[in-house]
Motif scaffolding. Structure first.
Motif, PDB file in Angstrom:
ATOM      1  N   GLY A 109      37.107  22.028  39.055  1.00  0.00           N
ATOM      2  CA  GLY A 109      37.306  21.492  40.398  1.00  0.00           C
ATOM      3  C   GLY A 109      37.878  20.099  40.436  1.00  0.00           C
ATOM      4  N   LEU A 110      38.394  19.614  39.304  1.00  0.00           N
ATOM      5  CA  LEU A 110      38.864  18.227  39.260  1.00  0.00           C
ATOM      6  C   LEU A 110      40.174  18.029  40.024  1.00  0.00           C
ATOM      7  CD1 LEU A 110      38.333  15.389  38.091  1.00  0.00           C
ATOM      8  CD2 LEU A 110      39.813  16.032  36.180  1.00  0.00           C
ATOM      9  N   MET A 111      41.137  18.914  39.804  1.00  0.00           N
ATOM     10  CA  MET A 111      42.462  18.788  40.446  1.00  0.00           C
ATOM     11  C   MET A 111      42.920  20.191  40.820  1.00  0.00           C
ATOM     12  SD  MET A 111      45.098  17.152  41.492  1.00  0.00           S
ATOM     13  CE  MET A 111      46.890  16.980  41.505  1.00  0.00           C
ATOM     14  N   ALA A 119      59.606  14.406  45.963  1.00  0.00           N
ATOM     15  CA  ALA A 119      59.303  13.933  44.609  1.00  0.00           C
ATOM     16  C   ALA A 119      58.021  14.624  44.161  1.00  0.00           C
ATOM     17  CB  ALA A 119      59.162  12.417  44.577  1.00  0.00           C
ATOM     18  N   PRO A 120      58.082  15.902  43.853  1.00  0.00           N
ATOM     19  CA  PRO A 120      56.871  16.718  43.690  1.00  0.00           C
ATOM     20  C   PRO A 120      55.889  16.214  42.641  1.00  0.00           C
ATOM     21  CG  PRO A 120      58.817  18.125  43.838  1.00  0.00           C
ATOM     22  CD  PRO A 120      59.311  16.714  43.717  1.00  0.00           C
ATOM     23  N   PHE A 121      56.388  15.766  41.498  1.00  0.00           N
ATOM     24  CA  PHE A 121      55.489  15.339  40.422  1.00  0.00           C
ATOM     25  C   PHE A 121      55.061  13.883  40.586  1.00  0.00           C
ATOM     26  CE2 PHE A 121      56.829  19.264  38.693  1.00  0.00           C
ATOM     27  CZ  PHE A 121      55.884  19.634  37.753  1.00  0.00           C
ATOM     28  N   ILE A 139      51.614  21.552  38.364  1.00  0.00           N
ATOM     29  CA  ILE A 139      50.856  20.300  38.314  1.00  0.00           C
ATOM     30  C   ILE A 139      49.375  20.588  38.083  1.00  0.00           C
ATOM     31  CG2 ILE A 139      50.074  18.329  39.692  1.00  0.00           C
ATOM     32  CD1 ILE A 139      52.942  18.498  41.039  1.00  0.00           C
ATOM     33  N   ALA A 140      48.823  21.517  38.854  1.00  0.00           N
ATOM     34  CA  ALA A 140      47.411  21.860  38.684  1.00  0.00           C
ATOM     35  C   ALA A 140      47.151  22.470  37.310  1.00  0.00           C
ATOM     36  CB  ALA A 140      46.979  22.821  39.789  1.00  0.00           C
TER      37      ALA A 140
END
Length: 457
Positions: A177-179, A131-133, A165-166
């Motif tokens: 650098g947050l995600m 479930a990648p997301f 996603i990133a």
């Protein structure tokens, strides 16, 4: 190297290089530098960013869904729903995170005493492919809302999903650098956990992977949340609505081609309704359409990898040899891709292979119990303790039974699922800690006591 293969065709899609030690060190330092500023932001600013990411996901639903369908074989309708569910998770914490983390006054001998919930720092998230997301946002949304920064090690078989996603955070202008999506080999996880900046780890995966990561985290005295495997029981009692149970359990068993930790793995039916339930259950399973996950009409797609399909077939074959009856499926199909048919195994006993091991595919296992008490004993006869369900017209009795089920989640007369509003997690070899709901956001915070004098007389 991260290599993605289309499981519907067996053809390689693309590959990505992994980070070397120096590049990884830069990511870790960037996460620490961003945390120094992000921890000082207010809840309103954090919520705004999460809502922006959610809005972007909703607008870009089709492209993001296709990435899952291509890389891990999720049927396109399910993939679209997953994108929406991931967005809802971000929105939930944007709306409720401040309330979950509000200071709490606690009476003591102080003039005033309270606890406040402060961020810890960069948190590592180790995620699987199934479930990648959804699993990415289940990890990152509460962590970010709490004021932490995130390092995401996504599964090597879904690299484009990880990149996408990133990139959502990049597109809305989040701090660098947050995600971050860090493409690293399993051996590099130790380097991350040993880094002084990293303050915790969340892992969704197998029990063996969880054991290794938990050991590394414990050695560094860093908190860990582990959501691991399951052999989830569903108890169908004599007074259950068999039509509703058969329909819901068939759906539970084949969502994502059965590749779900919280899917119904062992369906335990009381003897008086055993035959009737199997008839209704068989009818639902037999009507399902397996095929190309990119097609709108497909209900069951392929297994994600060839080795996983081989493992499934081994479990089915061994169970039949041990005396289980196969009423549907059970044969390895010819042709391209990693498809495995919807399979129904009945007369399964606790000693048989599919009852002893977690089954991660469209294999439905039905077991007979002479009574509700025996059904409960069979349910608990496992090393796992993730999710479970009870089907009964006597809800009060089902609630009493829920107290005796050894699982982190019990659903009564409904489909077992995860929900951003409710905590999710397991016990025994299914892990520890909780994700989602008010409990999930508290896993990676400093619950700081503040005592203000003078001391009361």
């Amino acid at each position: 190297m991260y290599i993605a293969t289309n499981p519907a065709t067996g053809i390689e899609l693309h590959r990505y290089e992994v980070l070397d030690s120096d590049s990884l060190e830069q990511c870790l330092n960037r996460a620490a530098e961003t945390f120094a500023d992000w921890r000082k932001t207010g809840f309103a600013e954090r919520a705004l960013l999460l809502n922006q990411v959610a809005g972007l996901m909703r607008r870009d639903e089709e492209r993001l869904a296709r990435l899952m369908t291509d890389e891990m074989g999720k049927p396109i309708k399910e993939a679209r729903a997953e994108v929406q569910k991931a967005a809802s998770c971000a929105e939930h914490y944007a709306e409720h995170g401040a309330g979950y983390l509000a200071p709490q006054s606690l009476p003591s001998d102080a003039t005033h005493s309270y606890v406040q919930h402060l961020p810890l720092g960069p948190i590592l998230g180790i995620l699987p492919w199934n479930a990648p997301f959804w699993l990415a946002f289940r990890f990152c949304a509460p962590a970010i809302m709490a004021g932490n920064t995130c390092l995401m090690k996504h599964d090597s078989h879904v690299p484009a999903c990880g990149e996408a996603i990133a990139d959502l955070f990049v597109q809305v202008g989040a701090p660098a650098g947050l995600m971050q999506n860090i493409r690293i080999k399993n051996e590099q996880v130790q380097q991350v956990l040993e880094h002084d900046a990293v303050q915790g780890v969340s892992l969704t995966g197998s029990s063996s992977a969880g054991s290794q990561v938990a050991s590394l985290a414990a050695k560094q005295i860093k908190p860990a949340v582990l959501e691991l495997g399951g052999s989830d029981p569903s108890l169908v009692l004599t007074d259950a609505d068999l039509d509703a149970a058969a329909e819901a359990l068939a759906l539970s068993r084949i969502i994502n081609a059965g590749q779900s930790c919280i899917a119904a793995k062992r369906i335990i039916v009381e003897e008086p309704v055993y035959a009737d339930f199997i008839g209704k259950f068989h009818q639902h399973l037999a009507s399902l359409k397996m095929g190309d996950p990119a097609e709108e009409s497909t209900q069951v797609g392929p297994i994600a990898r060839a080795d996983l399909r081989e493992g499934l077939h081994r479990q089915v074959s061994m169970t039949v040899e041990q005396g289980g009856r196969c009423l549907l499926g059970g044969e390895m199909p010819a042709g391209p891709g990693f498809f495995y048919p919807v399979t129904l195994l009945v007369d399964v006993t606790p000693q048989m292979q599919v009852a002893c091991e977690e089954t991660f595919g469209p294999i439905a296992v039905v077991m007979k119990a002479e009574s509700a008490e025996q059904a409960l004993a069979i349910a608990n006869d496992t090393a796992y303790g993730l999710a479970s369900s009870i089907w009964s017209a006597d809800v009060a009795r089902a609630e009493r039974m829920a107290r005796d089920i050894e699982a982190g989640q019990v659903t009564i007369n409904g489909l077992v699922k995860t929900d951003p509003r409710l905590p999710s997690g397991g016990i025994k070899r299914s892990g520890y800690g909780r994700e989602l709901g008010p409990h999930g956001i508290l896993e990676f915070v400093n619950v700081q006591q503040v005592w203000i004098g003078p001391k009361k007389a």
